[in-house]
Design an enzyme around this catalytic site. Structure first.
Site, PDB file in Angstrom:
ATOM      1  N   HIS A   1      -3.874   9.375   0.127  1.00  0.00           N
ATOM      2  CA  HIS A   1      -5.114  10.037  -0.301  1.00  0.00           C
ATOM      3  C   HIS A   1      -6.320   9.113  -0.191  1.00  0.00           C
ATOM      4  CE1 HIS A   1      -4.263   8.514  -4.517  1.00  0.00           C
ATOM      5  NE2 HIS A   1      -5.566   8.491  -4.577  1.00  0.00           N
TER       6      HIS A   1
ATOM      7  N   ASP B   1       2.910   8.864  -0.983  1.00  0.00           N
ATOM      8  CA  ASP B   1       1.449   8.720  -0.905  1.00  0.00           C
ATOM      9  C   ASP B   1       1.038   7.350  -0.342  1.00  0.00           C
ATOM     10  OD1 ASP B   1      -1.267   8.964  -1.220  1.00  0.00           O
ATOM     11  OD2 ASP B   1      -1.174   9.710  -3.277  1.00  0.00           O
TER      12      ASP B   1
ATOM     13  N   SER C   1      -5.674   3.395  -7.227  1.00  0.00           N
ATOM     14  CA  SER C   1      -4.921   4.009  -6.144  1.00  0.00           C
ATOM     15  C   SER C   1      -4.756   3.020  -5.008  1.00  0.00           C
ATOM     16  CB  SER C   1      -5.641   5.247  -5.619  1.00  0.00           C
ATOM     17  OG  SER C   1      -5.352   6.324  -6.436  1.00  0.00           O
TER      18      SER C   1
END
Ligand code: ARG
Ligand code: GLU
Length: 689
Positions: free
Chosen positions: A84, A221, A624
């Protein structure tokens, strides 16, 4: 006896601290935490974590783009982050002929790696306490504005000097603890960063928004990039002559796996937290701000989803927009639930009453009440501002009108903006959102917080519905052809376009009525919070404080552990490929895995393939892509999310349920090899085992 007592004491301390893994610590001050880290299993030294004199783990961590983290995993600049985080770059390389979002992308050699305009990574060179220099000449009688100007004036030469130290450097002076402390951060920025690999979205986004912020999780991810430098290993714009960057340090990869209790360490850049605010701020978030934003976004999401479920084309157009709206929407819901469960408002009030007693007769007497008054002054206006942002600014056409006019004013054509806007625009959705948002604004805002323009138009039209019909019929901004033909000469006429006029009226109203009050109150709140922060440290001298997150590099440490999300339920801390197959459903977009993965699974022997794990590290948005490291400093995973029950950790950390979610590095290796066929990348990686 003495020894027994002593070791009992040590045990108690260790147990006490083993419970709480709260904290995002400054790497430069990690020596203050290292004993605790080592007591919990860490086997490296403070110098291994952060050093300016020798290569340390910090040299393998980057700020990726503007808001994620990444880590270097080879001596040739190979970089890992989240899918992402790489998403928009992968999207930009995608087209109908080669849809890398859908099918994944794997460079089979260096020549196939794809350059990315606008993507850079920042390595922290050093951080340094510059409080004394930054506050030189400040005296407490100054206003907040005067203080800001002192800070700016004093910071400028510090920044200039730091940037002069080498090529491609960026320096910033950041306030910590509400400006009780200032740190200089010097980054080296590499701007030739190429895409090396990305799994198909059916792996990289597996579970979509349904599983987002949730455990158990099965999302792969990750995405893979490579940093390039000039022949001297210095930052350079993209060039064919650039060569892979040779890092000072890269992470070794551990394939040994994780088990409950294992020490974990997340090294990355959390964006924003507010752990030390007073009860009134938390009450506002939990009872006003979050609920109203959730409600408004529910309306928008429902409208989008209804149309998305009716048309494949609309689903593609709106999936990214929908995910964008839904991410915070879902987080806020977890946050509200968590704050209620923790009774944070009551707990803070109780803290404040103890604090107030202590503060009697000191310069801090009355401080908390004063902050409360500032909030009371600000919040009605802030509430209106947030409501405006989530309603009027949620109408795509209105934003587009403003963007187009801004573009035309610079003398450029709006054809490009029109093309990208209309590619992903479905007017029936926007019309419904217009009605829902303006209705909500009308019903829920007090009349004194409505622009005159809004009240006049609405009474002239008689209903939002009629207003909508007229606006969408007569605005030039609904036509791609007409917008593309516009020039600078049309700007004057556009001022009376109904879409432009509406958003402009709100803009002016915001700037004239809301912004001055909010800005003024915020300055007072900031000043008072600075005192309150300092006072809290004096009030609790034995407590270890860490500064709120501000996208600077931090260390969070904890251990692998499951949790109980609700009475009668416990979650294991690891997920496996078996779980992916259990969720697999060709009928549901978010759970439709690649056939290749089904085939591999059918071969047998992969049931226990690890996929994700959770741990007790205190993380936030911006973490992230952060490296998750084991006791020996080796890479075991990549952080990408938090569990829903723990999303209030930006305000209050509950060791019982706050967990960060990481992809197990062994799943990354599995996908690179079995799905990507790119195991040649392993040759340059350094495996610890
Ligand atoms: N919740 C994660 C974060 O805050 C992942 C967001 C991207 N994934 C998604 N399904 N929207 O960034
Ligand atoms: N997904 C988040 C990010 O983009 C991290 C999750 C969190 O907020 O902890 O940074």
């Amino acid at each position: 006896m003495k020894r027994i007592v002593l070791s009992f004491f040590i045990l108690m301390v260790a147990m006490g601290s083993a419970i709480a893994d709260e904290g995002m610590w400054l790497p430069v001050l990690i020596s203050q935490r290292i004993a605790d880290m080592q007591a919990k299993g860490f086997r490296l030294s403070a110098e291994d974590v952060y050093s300016v004199n020798q290569a340390s783990l910090k040299d393998a961590v980057v700020l990726f783009g503007g808001g994620c983290t990444g880590e270097v995993v080879s001596d040739q600049g190979l970089l890992l982050t989240n899918h992402h985080c790489g998403y928009s770059f992968i999207q930009r390389h995608s087209s109908v002929e080669h849809d890398y979002l859908k099918d994944g992308f794997w460079a089979m050699d260096r020549s196939q790696e794809l350059p990315n305009r606008g993507l850079s990574v920042s390595f922290l060179q050093r951080m340094e306490d510059v409080t004394d220099e930054v506050l030189k000449g400040y005296d407490p009688s100054m206003t907040e504005a005067q203080r800001d100007s002192v800070v700016r004036t004093n910071s400028a030469p510090i920044i200039r000097a730091a940037m002069g130290e080498g090529k491609g450097l960026r320096a910033t002076v950041e306030a910590l603890y509400y400006g009780n402390q200032y740190f200089l951060f010097v980054y080296k920025i590499y701007r030739d960063v190429r895409l090396v690999g990305a799994p198909p979205s059916s792996i990289g986004k597996f579970g979509g928004d349904t599983d987002n912020w949730m455990w158990p999780r099965h999302t792969g991810d990750f995405s893979i990039f490579r940093i390039y430098a000039d022949k001297d290993n210095e930052p350079a714009d993209y060039s064919e002559d650039n060569v892979p960057y040779r890092p000072k340090r890269s992470f070794k990869i551990s394939r040994a796996g994780v088990k409950p209790g294992d020490f974990t360490f997340v090294y990355g850049c959390p964006g924003s937290t507010k752990e030390y605010v007073m009860s009134e701020e938390v009450r506002y978030v939990a009872e006003v701000s979050d609920p109203q934003k959730i409600d408004l976004r529910t309306k928008r999401l429902d409208i989008q989803r209804k149309h998305m479920s009716e048309s494949q084309a609309v689903r593609i157009q709106y999936s990214s927009k929908n995910a964008g709206i839904s991410n915070a929407w879902k987080k806020w819901q977890g946050e509200v639930k968590g704050l209620k469960k923790m009774k944070t408002v009551a707990a803070k009030r109780e803290f404040e009453s103890r604090f107030n007693k202590w503060a009697e007769g000191t310069k801090y007497e009355g401080l908390v009440d004063k902050i409360g008054e500032y909030y009371a002054e600000r919040n009605p206006y802030y509430h209106a501002y947030e409501y405006y942002t989530e309603t009027i600014r949620g109408v795509e056409l209105l934003q587009f009108a403003s963007n187009v006019v801004n573009t035309l004013r610079t003398g450029r054509s709006a054809a490009g903006a029109a093309e990208s806007f209309f590619k992903d625009y479905y007017q029936p959705i926007d019309e419904e959102i217009f009605v829902a948002m303006l209705d909500a604004f009308d019903k829920n805002m007090d009349d004194s917080f409505k622009p005159e323009y809004f009240k006049e138009k609405l009474s002239a039209y008689g209903s939002v519905e009629a207003w909508k019909d007229d606006l969408f019929k007569n605005s030039v901004f609904t036509s791609a052809a007409k917008v593309s033909a516009l020039t600078k000469d049309d700007v004057d006429a556009l001022m009376s376009d109904p879409a432009y006029e509406l958003q402009d009226a709100f803009n002016v109203w915001y700037a004239e009525t809301l912004a001055p009050v909010i800005t003024d109150a915020n300055a007072k709140i900031r000043l008072a919070n600075r005192d309150y922060m300092k006072a809290q440290m004096e009030f609790e001298p034995d407590k270890a404080f860490y500064p709120d997150a501000n996208l600077t590099l931090r260390v969070a440490y904890g251990h692998v552990e499951g949790y109980s999300p609700a009475d009668g339920m416990t979650y294991a801390p690891v997920s496996t490929l078996k779980g992916i197959i259990e969720k697999d459903n060709p009928e549901i977009f978010d759970y439709n895995i690649p056939q290749a993965l089904r085939d591999i699974y059918a071969e047998g022997g992969h049931e226990d393939q690890p996929v994700c794990f959770i741990a007790t590290n205190h993380t936030s948005g911006g973490n992230s892509g952060s490296p998750v490291i084991n006791a020996d400093g080796n890479l075991i995973g990549i952080n990408f999310d938090r569990v829903w029950e723990g999303t209030m950790s930006d305000i209050v950390f509950d060791p019982e349920v706050c967990r960060n979610i990481s992809i197990d590095i062994r799943y990354l290796l599995f996908v690179v090899d079995k799905i990507g066929g790119a195991s040649y990348l392993f040759d340059e990686m350094d495996f610890a085992d």
